[in-house]
Design a protein around this motif. Structure first.
Motif, PDB file in Angstrom:
ATOM      1  N   LEU A 593       0.836  -1.199   0.000  1.00 45.49           N
ATOM      2  CA  LEU A 593       0.000   0.000   0.000  1.00 45.49           C
ATOM      3  C   LEU A 593       0.874   1.254   0.000  1.00 45.49           C
ATOM      4  CD1 LEU A 593      -2.743  -1.016   2.596  1.00 45.49           C
ATOM      5  CD2 LEU A 593      -2.916  -1.068   0.105  1.00 45.49           C
ATOM      6  N   LYS A 594       0.352   2.302  -0.597  1.00 47.36           N
ATOM      7  CA  LYS A 594       1.107   3.547  -0.654  1.00 47.36           C
ATOM      8  C   LYS A 594       1.215   4.177   0.737  1.00 47.36           C
ATOM      9  CE  LYS A 594      -0.062   4.812  -5.431  1.00 47.36           C
ATOM     10  NZ  LYS A 594      -0.679   5.850  -6.299  1.00 47.36           N
ATOM     11  N   PRO A 595       2.378   4.691   1.114  1.00 42.03           N
ATOM     12  CA  PRO A 595       2.544   5.326   2.425  1.00 42.03           C
ATOM     13  C   PRO A 595       1.589   6.498   2.633  1.00 42.03           C
ATOM     14  CG  PRO A 595       4.672   4.927   1.404  1.00 42.03           C
ATOM     15  CD  PRO A 595       3.640   4.630   0.364  1.00 42.03           C
ATOM     16  N   GLU A 596       1.344   7.269   1.512  1.00 36.40           N
ATOM     17  CA  GLU A 596       0.423   8.409   1.645  1.00 36.40           C
ATOM     18  C   GLU A 596      -0.981   7.933   2.037  1.00 36.40           C
ATOM     19  OE1 GLU A 596       3.648   9.332  -1.233  1.00 36.40           O
ATOM     20  OE2 GLU A 596       2.174   7.717  -1.014  1.00 36.40           O
ATOM     21  N   PHE A 597      -1.411   6.831   1.418  1.00 34.68           N
ATOM     22  CA  PHE A 597      -2.730   6.304   1.749  1.00 34.68           C
ATOM     23  C   PHE A 597      -2.776   5.812   3.198  1.00 34.68           C
ATOM     24  CE2 PHE A 597      -5.558   2.656   2.234  1.00 34.68           C
ATOM     25  CZ  PHE A 597      -6.767   3.201   1.827  1.00 34.68           C
ATOM     26  N   LEU A 598      -1.728   5.127   3.642  1.00 30.10           N
ATOM     27  CA  LEU A 598      -1.687   4.631   5.029  1.00 30.10           C
ATOM     28  C   LEU A 598      -1.774   5.788   6.020  1.00 30.10           C
ATOM     29  CD1 LEU A 598       1.022   1.820   4.848  1.00 30.10           C
ATOM     30  CD2 LEU A 598      -1.436   1.547   5.170  1.00 30.10           C
ATOM     31  N   GLU A 599      -1.065   6.860   5.736  1.00 29.32           N
ATOM     32  CA  GLU A 599      -1.104   8.016   6.631  1.00 29.32           C
ATOM     33  C   GLU A 599      -2.501   8.642   6.658  1.00 29.32           C
ATOM     34  OE1 GLU A 599       1.111  12.350   7.223  1.00 29.32           O
ATOM     35  OE2 GLU A 599       1.791  10.967   5.682  1.00 29.32           O
ATOM     36  N   GLN A 600      -3.116   8.772   5.486  1.00 27.93           N
ATOM     37  CA  GLN A 600      -4.469   9.335   5.425  1.00 27.93           C
ATOM     38  C   GLN A 600      -5.474   8.422   6.129  1.00 27.93           C
ATOM     39  OE1 GLN A 600      -4.473   9.484   1.203  1.00 27.93           O
ATOM     40  NE2 GLN A 600      -3.637  11.572   1.065  1.00 27.93           N
ATOM     41  N   ALA A 601      -5.319   7.103   5.940  1.00 30.33           N
ATOM     42  CA  ALA A 601      -6.224   6.157   6.597  1.00 30.33           C
ATOM     43  C   ALA A 601      -6.071   6.230   8.117  1.00 30.33           C
ATOM     44  CB  ALA A 601      -5.956   4.740   6.101  1.00 30.33           C
ATOM     45  N   HIS A 602      -4.848   6.350   8.579  1.00 31.20           N
ATOM     46  CA  HIS A 602      -4.609   6.475  10.021  1.00 31.20           C
ATOM     47  C   HIS A 602      -5.283   7.742  10.565  1.00 31.20           C
ATOM     48  CE1 HIS A 602      -2.573   6.273  13.863  1.00 31.20           C
ATOM     49  NE2 HIS A 602      -2.148   7.506  13.692  1.00 31.20           N
ATOM     50  N   HIS A 603      -5.134   8.833   9.862  1.00 28.27           N
ATOM     51  CA  HIS A 603      -5.732  10.097  10.281  1.00 28.27           C
ATOM     52  C   HIS A 603      -7.256   9.988  10.319  1.00 28.27           C
ATOM     53  CE1 HIS A 603      -6.399  14.310  10.832  1.00 28.27           C
ATOM     54  NE2 HIS A 603      -6.898  14.505   9.624  1.00 28.27           N
ATOM     55  N   PHE A 604      -7.826   9.341   9.310  1.00 26.44           N
ATOM     56  CA  PHE A 604      -9.270   9.164   9.242  1.00 26.44           C
ATOM     57  C   PHE A 604      -9.775   8.301  10.404  1.00 26.44           C
ATOM     58  CE2 PHE A 604     -12.670   6.247   7.823  1.00 26.44           C
ATOM     59  CZ  PHE A 604     -13.695   7.155   7.633  1.00 26.44           C
ATOM     60  N   CYS A 605      -9.144   7.135  10.610  1.00 22.32           N
ATOM     61  CA  CYS A 605      -9.579   6.231  11.677  1.00 22.32           C
ATOM     62  C   CYS A 605      -9.439   6.897  13.039  1.00 22.32           C
ATOM     63  CB  CYS A 605      -8.774   4.941  11.639  1.00 22.32           C
ATOM     64  SG  CYS A 605      -9.092   3.910  10.181  1.00 22.32           S
ATOM     65  N   ARG A 606      -8.331   7.594  13.217  1.00 22.51           N
ATOM     66  CA  ARG A 606      -8.110   8.249  14.504  1.00 22.51           C
ATOM     67  C   ARG A 606      -9.200   9.292  14.777  1.00 22.51           C
ATOM     68  NH1 ARG A 606      -5.198   6.372  18.689  1.00 22.51           N
ATOM     69  NH2 ARG A 606      -4.833   8.034  20.179  1.00 22.51           N
ATOM     70  N   TYR A 607      -9.574  10.017  13.741  1.00 19.93           N
ATOM     71  CA  TYR A 607     -10.627  11.027  13.908  1.00 19.93           C
ATOM     72  C   TYR A 607     -11.945  10.360  14.312  1.00 19.93           C
ATOM     73  CZ  TYR A 607     -14.035  14.671  12.856  1.00 19.93           C
ATOM     74  OH  TYR A 607     -15.064  15.570  12.956  1.00 19.93           O
ATOM     75  N   ILE A 608     -12.310   9.273  13.639  1.00 12.75           N
ATOM     76  CA  ILE A 608     -13.563   8.584  13.961  1.00 12.75           C
ATOM     77  C   ILE A 608     -13.536   8.077  15.402  1.00 12.75           C
ATOM     78  CG2 ILE A 608     -15.018   6.594  13.447  1.00 12.75           C
ATOM     79  CD1 ILE A 608     -15.260   8.770  11.377  1.00 12.75           C
ATOM     80  N   TYR A 609     -12.409   7.448  15.793  1.00 14.15           N
ATOM     81  CA  TYR A 609     -12.328   6.892  17.146  1.00 14.15           C
ATOM     82  C   TYR A 609     -12.446   7.982  18.216  1.00 14.15           C
ATOM     83  CZ  TYR A 609     -10.480   2.706  14.807  1.00 14.15           C
ATOM     84  OH  TYR A 609     -10.313   1.617  14.005  1.00 14.15           O
ATOM     85  N   GLN A 610     -11.817   9.123  17.945  1.00 17.50           N
ATOM     86  CA  GLN A 610     -11.770  10.169  18.968  1.00 17.50           C
ATOM     87  C   GLN A 610     -12.990  11.081  18.945  1.00 17.50           C
ATOM     88  OE1 GLN A 610      -8.010  12.131  18.212  1.00 17.50           O
ATOM     89  NE2 GLN A 610      -6.941  10.853  19.699  1.00 17.50           N
ATOM     90  N   GLU A 611     -13.509  11.401  17.768  1.00 18.38           N
ATOM     91  CA  GLU A 611     -14.518  12.448  17.656  1.00 18.38           C
ATOM     92  C   GLU A 611     -15.948  11.933  17.476  1.00 18.38           C
ATOM     93  OE1 GLU A 611     -13.691  15.463  18.254  1.00 18.38           O
ATOM     94  OE2 GLU A 611     -11.548  15.032  18.323  1.00 18.38           O
ATOM     95  N   ALA A 612     -16.106  10.713  16.968  1.00 17.56           N
ATOM     96  CA  ALA A 612     -17.468  10.207  16.745  1.00 17.56           C
ATOM     97  C   ALA A 612     -18.190  10.080  18.077  1.00 17.56           C
ATOM     98  CB  ALA A 612     -17.423   8.863  16.030  1.00 17.56           C
TER      99      ALA A 612
END
Length: 931
Positions: A593-612
């Protein structure tokens, strides 16, 4: 403040609610217990330590109260109050309180022995014989008594002796202050009484010892001119502050969790109830598994955080496999595999040419979840990677929601996956993956709109997934937003005159989820034409601004998104891998997987876990899995019947289910807490116990109930609690009458034998009869625990003896006829006085019952008003948050000179100001409450 609840009763039954309380504590609790004779003010002293004005009150057995530690925020303070032991006890009672003392010694970090200073010191030492029995009841070493005596002090708590009601001229206070509250000088003075054994045991078994003294807390009459008579005496307050500071400064002696403490309690009680010595070595072995279990749980939590924070780590968590099986954002399972879904299940089925229907297996699983749920739903075009993104949220790179590798869509209906929330304990993450919009192979597309609507109604976070960029075509796919007024009703009543109907209803905003637009395979740079960089959120807002050259229907969609979803967020993703590897994305190793995608996916998941946020319904009530399942059934049933799903009706249906369950929970709480030894000495003792249990039951009910119109269900609870009190009073009367009759039968047995044998049919026999009867009555009055029927039982017995007394009187030849007439009148007067006394007691009981009913009403009303005030504040906060969002939106529109929309928003802002003002003015619920 949490109320005290029973821990252990005199029959050695452990209260399940207390075990649950201990098991729920995070971190080691500080346990402080108090023990001592009856009537020494120990419950008052412990109540002061808890910050309660009136103390714990009369309680049988051992009671427990959990508080946040005042000086150590990360810890809990546990208070144990044991009923005071009486001066005179039979052998059974003595053994009971000896076991109570032993249990306190094993559970506490500090054990307070409380007594009055004006008592005979010799008697106080005799009462402390419980200390001498500890070495027989607690065995650290099973083989060597000498080794046991040397090891036992290591497991016992600090011993604190409190002297209460010390006279103002006593030297004890000065002595304790000079010696830093040392107990040794006090013990030395008592040793002169030649009762060395208890003193010896205290010095040997409790190497850490302190002593405090307190004057009478009440202000005496001679001091009324100096201090208010209704306040605590300043000297007592000063003494108590020193005591309070010392107690709260102590750390737990044994660093164990509340869960381990609850297991220890069970094991200790089991041994003591069987009159067996407590073998600490065996108990330690039993607890070792519990401690290891807790350590595993801690390890799990640590690994969760590690997995979320360290995407660069190469080693997987599970097993010893070296291939990269785990995602760097993987949500690791809890240690209870039964609580985890191994994979998604279809919750709402969409079969060709059929109506939507609920999958009962998935529904049953969802409704078994009693935790609050964060519900994340995703919609979008088919074959745009929605399922893959949800699998990332589930922590699954391989497996999970079905992806497919062709142009055919796989997901049909709405699929559900419930997982433990990775960051929020006691919460569940519910992921909803929907079938793709615009599938050309669908034979029936009429359910697309309903699936879109259900995703909004069921979720707390709503994700729209698109590809490439945000363009006019994507907005056209969101045409369902413009049609929501045709598919959702907020209220069951028709629209009132004067309400706007040219746009989305304002009420929708309160019920709709947070909106996240995810753009996949994004290839543009986030920059404006002038080269200025913008954020992802700014990119979304620009896309939602109305342009002059776009069709009216698309402009309406933009407006409705802004109106319906004031909480908006945007994420953009690079393509995750090369086009060739995308065909095998479900099985693709993360290294591809592309590193850029992994970083974006991490940011997305982290936001959902913390803010949802958890799913809530009207009034801010948090939805559990149980309620979410009921919501799904309600909405799907409405759709199947051809009706429009109505949020208000759904909430009312939920309220009926939940409020009925809340009543049952409250009654169960009341019954679990009700530990009372019948018959009680008087009604006040019974009413006091009922008041404690009732208060906790009301609290349990109000914590779960919502939308209880006209307090219908709380009235049901009040009536049922009143019925239980009446049953309890009746049972108390029956127990009291049975005991009194048994006592009277035993006492009057000899008198009855004398009557039957004619012993009183002699000269002077009548006076002997009266003397013997009076002696028995006096002995009867000294018997404890007769209960409220004592006077009635005595009256019935003496009434039954009146004819026999008259016969003896007439047979007494030493009395003249005049004397017999006088004696008969005296007997009649005495019987009349007893009847008056009995009537007075009955009237007193009636007045006590009336006061109890009034207290009960006030308690129901007080807790209801407290809840209404909390809900009012919550609602005001929601209004204010929405108001701020509207003001920001109006400011942005004003800058763009879109005056009509600004005027519309001004109207909405004015309406919100009015709602906030009205909501702030709500106070007493009025005469409809609990009448």
């Amino acid at each position: 403040m949490p109320q005290p609840i029973p821990l252990v009763d005199s029959s050695w039954q452990v209260n399940p609610a207390a075990l649950k309380l201990l098991g729920s504590l995070s971190g080691p609790p500080c346990v402080v217990g108090i023990f001592g004779p009856k009537g020494t003010g120990k419950s008052f002293l412990l109540g002061q330590l808890a910050g309660q004005e009136n103390g714990f009150g009369p309680m049988p057995g051992i009671w427990i109260q959990q508080l946040a530690h005042p000086t150590k925020p990360e810890k809990n303070l546990i208070l144990l109050d044991t009923e005071g032991f009486p001066e005179k006890m039979d052998k059974g009672d003595d053994n009971l309180f000896s076991n109570f003392f032993c249990l306190n010694a094993l559970l506490c970090d500090l054990l307070i022995y409380n007594t009055k200073c004006d008592e005979d010191p010799q008697k106080e030492l005799e009462k402390l014989s419980y200390v001498t029995q500890l070495a027989d009841k607690i065995l650290v070493s099973e083989d060597d008594p000498l080794e046991n005596s040397s090891l036992l002090p290591g497991v016992l708590p600090e011993f604190v002796w409190c002297l209460c009601n010390v006279s103002s001229d006593s030297v004890w206070d000065d002595m304790f202050q000079l010696t830093n509250n040392s107990m040794d000088s006090f013990l030395f003075s008592l040793a002169a009484l030649k009762a060395e054994t208890p003193i010896d045991c205290i010095q040997k078994l409790f190497p850490s010892r302190k002593a405090f003294c307190f004057r009478c807390p009440q202000v005496n009459e001679e001091d009324w001119g100096l201090f208010p008579p209704d306040s605590l005496h300043p000297v007592f307050q000063k003494q108590f502050r020193a005591f309070n500071d010392y107690i709260l400064s102590k750390e737990p002696k044994i660093n164990v969790s509340g869960k381990v403490l609850s297991h220890k309690l069970d094991l200790f009680v089991d041994a003591l109830s069987k009159d067996k010595p407590i073998l600490l070595s065996q108990i330690s072995e039993t607890l070792q598994g519990v401690i290891q279990w807790n350590a595993c749980e801690s390890l799990t939590d640590a690994m969760k955080n590690f997995a979320l924070e360290a995407p660069e780590e190469d080693e997987p968590f599970e097993g010893e496999h070296k291939s990269r099986e785990a995602s760097p954002f993987q949500v690791l399972p809890s240690w209870d595999p039964a609580s985890i879904m191994k994979g998604p299940m279809c919750l709402i089925e969409n079969k060709p040419n059929e109506q939507l229907q609920i999958n009962l297996d998935a529904l049953q699983l969802l409704q078994s979840i009693g935790q609050p749920v964060m519900v994340v739903a995703i919609v979008g075009l088919y074959r745009t990677g929605k399922s893959y993104l949800m699998n990332r949220l589930a922590g699954k790179v391989k497996g999970g929601f079905s992806l497919g590798a062709t142009v055919q869509s796989h997901t049909k209906g709405i699929w559900m996956w419930c997982l433990p929330h990775p960051l929020k304990p006691d919460h569940t993450l519910v992921l909803l993956d929907t079938e793709g919009l615009g599938d050309v192979e669908k034979s029936n597309t009429k359910n697309d709109a309903w699936i879109f609507v259900l995703s909004i109604l069921l979720s707390s976070t709503f994700i729209f997934n698109s590809m490439g960029t945000i363009n006019h075509y994507d907005l056209e796919q969101l045409h369902y937003v413009a049609e929501l007024t045709k598919h959702i009703k907020v209220k069951s009543s028709p629209q009132q005159d004067g309400e706007r109907n040219d746009g989305p209803p304002d009420d929708f905003t309160f019920f709709f989820p947070a909106f996240i637009w995810v753009v996949r395979d994004f290839w543009l740079q986030l920059k404006l034409a002038d080269g200025r960089s913008i954020s992802e959120d700014e990119y979304l807002e620009l896309a939602l601004e109305r342009q002059n050259d776009i069709p009216e229907n698309q402009a309406k969609i933009q407006e409705y998104i802004r109106q319906y979803f004031p909480r908006r967020k945007c994420f953009v993703f690079d393509r995750p891998a090369s086009r060739r590897d995308l065909l095998h994305l479900e099985t693709l190793d993360e290294s591809k997987l592309k590193p850029e995608f992994l970083e974006q996916a991490h940011h997305f998941c982290r936001y959902i876990y913390q803010e949802a946020q958890p799913k809530t319904i009207q009034g801010g009530y948090v939805v559990t899995g149980t309620l979410l399942g009921s919501l799904a059934v309600t909405y799907v049933d409405a759709i199947r019947s051809g009706a429009i799903p109505c949020i208000e009706n759904a909430v009312l249906a939920l309220a009926q289910i939940e409020n009925s369950a809340a009543v049952n929970d409250a009654l169960r709480c009341y019954e679990n807490m009700l530990f009372v030894d019948l018959p009680t000495e008087d009604l006040n003792e019974l009413f006091s116990m009922h008041a404690y249990c009732e208060s906790a039951a009301i609290q349990e009910f109000l914590a779960r109930s919502f939308h209880d119109k006209d307090q219908e269900y709380q009235k049901q609870l009040q009536n049922q609690l009143q019925s239980k009190l009446e049953d309890l009073c009746l049972q108390n009367q029956q127990e009291s009458m049975s005991r009194c009759q048994a006592v009277l039968q035993e006492l009057f047995q000899e008198l009855e034998m004398k009557i039957n044998s004619g012993s009183y049919l002699v000269p002077g026999g009548y006076q002997h009869f009266l003397d013997d009867q009076q002696e028995l009555v006096e002995r009867y009055h000294t018997v404890p625990k007769k209960g409220p029927m004592a006077q009635l039982a005595l009256q019935d017995l003496l009434t039954s003896k009146e004819l026999e007394g008259q016969s003896i009187l007439h047979a007494d030849q030493t009395l003249t006829e005049q004397a017999k007439a006088i004696a008969a009148k005296e007997a009649e007067a005495e019987a009349s006085m007893r009847a008056i006394q009995l009537q007075r007691e009955i009237q007193q009981q009636i007045e006590q019952t009336a006061r109890e009913n009034e207290r009960s009403f006030k308690e129901h009303k007080k807790q209801l008003l407290d809840k209404m005030e909390a809900e009012r504040r919550k609602t005001t906060t929601q209004y204010e948050a929405l108001l701020n969002q509207k003001i920001q939106e109006m400011t942005r529109l004003h800058e763009q000179q879109r005056q009509q929309e600004v005027r519309n928003l001004q109207d909405e802002i004015q309406k919100l100001h009015s709602e906030i003002s009205q909501n702030s003015g709500r106070e007493d619920p009025g005469p409809c409450v609990l009448l």
